[in-house]
Structure formats: C-alpha cells, structure tokens
Design a protein around this motif. Sequence first.
Motif, PDB file in Angstrom:
ATOM      1  N   LYS A 285     -11.267  -2.157  -5.481  1.00  0.00           N
ATOM      2  CA  LYS A 285     -10.775  -3.233  -4.625  1.00  0.00           C
ATOM      3  C   LYS A 285      -9.255  -3.269  -4.743  1.00  0.00           C
ATOM      4  CE  LYS A 285     -14.973  -4.922  -3.853  1.00  0.00           C
ATOM      5  NZ  LYS A 285     -15.839  -3.914  -4.377  1.00  0.00           N
ATOM      6  N   ILE A 286      -8.591  -3.520  -3.626  1.00  0.00           N
ATOM      7  CA  ILE A 286      -7.134  -3.582  -3.607  1.00  0.00           C
ATOM      8  C   ILE A 286      -6.718  -4.889  -2.950  1.00  0.00           C
ATOM      9  CG2 ILE A 286      -5.042  -2.520  -2.691  1.00  0.00           C
ATOM     10  CD1 ILE A 286      -6.455   0.169  -2.867  1.00  0.00           C
ATOM     11  N   CYS A 287      -5.826  -5.621  -3.590  1.00  0.00           N
ATOM     12  CA  CYS A 287      -5.325  -6.886  -3.057  1.00  0.00           C
ATOM     13  C   CYS A 287      -3.922  -6.662  -2.511  1.00  0.00           C
ATOM     14  CB  CYS A 287      -5.299  -7.940  -4.160  1.00  0.00           C
ATOM     15  SG  CYS A 287      -4.745  -9.547  -3.586  1.00  0.00           S
ATOM     16  N   VAL A 288      -3.737  -6.966  -1.224  1.00  0.00           N
ATOM     17  CA  VAL A 288      -2.437  -6.809  -0.577  1.00  0.00           C
ATOM     18  C   VAL A 288      -2.026  -8.165  -0.026  1.00  0.00           C
ATOM     19  CG1 VAL A 288      -1.124  -5.609   1.189  1.00  0.00           C
ATOM     20  CG2 VAL A 288      -3.020  -4.434   0.066  1.00  0.00           C
ATOM     21  N   ASP A 289      -1.013  -8.765  -0.615  1.00  0.00           N
ATOM     22  CA  ASP A 289      -0.497 -10.066  -0.174  1.00  0.00           C
ATOM     23  C   ASP A 289      -1.616 -11.098  -0.017  1.00  0.00           C
ATOM     24  OD1 ASP A 289       1.469 -11.885   0.563  1.00  0.00           O
ATOM     25  OD2 ASP A 289       1.368 -11.329   2.677  1.00  0.00           O
ATOM     26  N   GLY A 290      -2.537 -11.127  -0.986  1.00  0.00           N
ATOM     27  CA  GLY A 290      -3.607 -12.119  -0.996  1.00  0.00           C
ATOM     28  C   GLY A 290      -4.868 -11.712  -0.249  1.00  0.00           C
ATOM     29  N   VAL A 291      -4.872 -10.566   0.418  1.00  0.00           N
ATOM     30  CA  VAL A 291      -6.055 -10.087   1.141  1.00  0.00           C
ATOM     31  C   VAL A 291      -6.677  -8.953   0.337  1.00  0.00           C
ATOM     32  CG1 VAL A 291      -6.873  -8.992   3.260  1.00  0.00           C
ATOM     33  CG2 VAL A 291      -5.049 -10.698   3.364  1.00  0.00           C
ATOM     34  N   ILE A 292      -7.979  -9.040   0.074  1.00  0.00           N
ATOM     35  CA  ILE A 292      -8.649  -8.005  -0.704  1.00  0.00           C
ATOM     36  C   ILE A 292      -9.253  -6.969   0.237  1.00  0.00           C
ATOM     37  CG2 ILE A 292     -10.518  -7.489  -2.301  1.00  0.00           C
ATOM     38  CD1 ILE A 292      -9.930 -10.063  -3.700  1.00  0.00           C
ATOM     39  N   LEU A 293      -8.874  -5.711   0.009  1.00  0.00           N
ATOM     40  CA  LEU A 293      -9.378  -4.586   0.788  1.00  0.00           C
ATOM     41  C   LEU A 293     -10.344  -3.794  -0.087  1.00  0.00           C
ATOM     42  CD1 LEU A 293      -5.951  -3.301   2.140  1.00  0.00           C
ATOM     43  CD2 LEU A 293      -7.516  -4.890   3.254  1.00  0.00           C
ATOM     44  N   SER A 294     -11.398  -3.307   0.522  1.00  0.00           N
ATOM     45  CA  SER A 294     -12.357  -2.480  -0.190  1.00  0.00           C
ATOM     46  C   SER A 294     -12.458  -1.149   0.529  1.00  0.00           C
ATOM     47  CB  SER A 294     -13.719  -3.167  -0.226  1.00  0.00           C
ATOM     48  OG  SER A 294     -14.645  -2.364  -0.891  1.00  0.00           O
ATOM     49  N   HIS A 295     -12.175  -0.063  -0.168  1.00  0.00           N
ATOM     50  CA  HIS A 295     -12.237   1.273   0.411  1.00  0.00           C
ATOM     51  C   HIS A 295     -13.531   1.927  -0.022  1.00  0.00           C
ATOM     52  CE1 HIS A 295      -8.104   1.114   1.733  1.00  0.00           C
ATOM     53  NE2 HIS A 295      -7.798   0.603   0.565  1.00  0.00           N
ATOM     54  N   THR A 296     -14.136   2.673   0.878  1.00  0.00           N
ATOM     55  CA  THR A 296     -15.361   3.374   0.534  1.00  0.00           C
ATOM     56  C   THR A 296     -15.441   4.682   1.296  1.00  0.00           C
ATOM     57  OG1 THR A 296     -17.758   3.232   0.455  1.00  0.00           O
ATOM     58  CG2 THR A 296     -16.696   2.129   2.288  1.00  0.00           C
TER      59      THR A 296
END
Length: 51
Positions: free
Chosen positions: A32-43
């Motif tokens: 999981k990656i958090c960018v400026d408060g938004v969590i992104l999930s890569h798969t």
Amino acid sequence: MKYIKYFETIGEYEEWMNEADNAEKAYESEEKICVDGVILSHTNKPFEGDK
C-alpha cells in the motif's frame, strides 16, 4: 509482507515509481502506498469486478 510507503506529494510518488525496480517491487509485493493522504494499492492481478 504488505506495508504502507508514504509520499507527501504526487511528484515524489511519480519520481519513485519511475524507477523500474521500485515499480516492480510495488506491483509484486502489492504494498500500500499513501500519497498526500490517499492510499493506493498496486497489484499485478487482473481486475475482478462484479459479474
């Protein structure tokens, strides 16, 4: 192991993801990656939407 990596700006995230090793690691580990408060999930798995 899944974990969250934090970036304060989109620019920092893009710079990090532009490096092939980092992008590959993110997709393979599904971290999981958090960018400026938004969590992104890569798969690397295909999308499994409602059928």
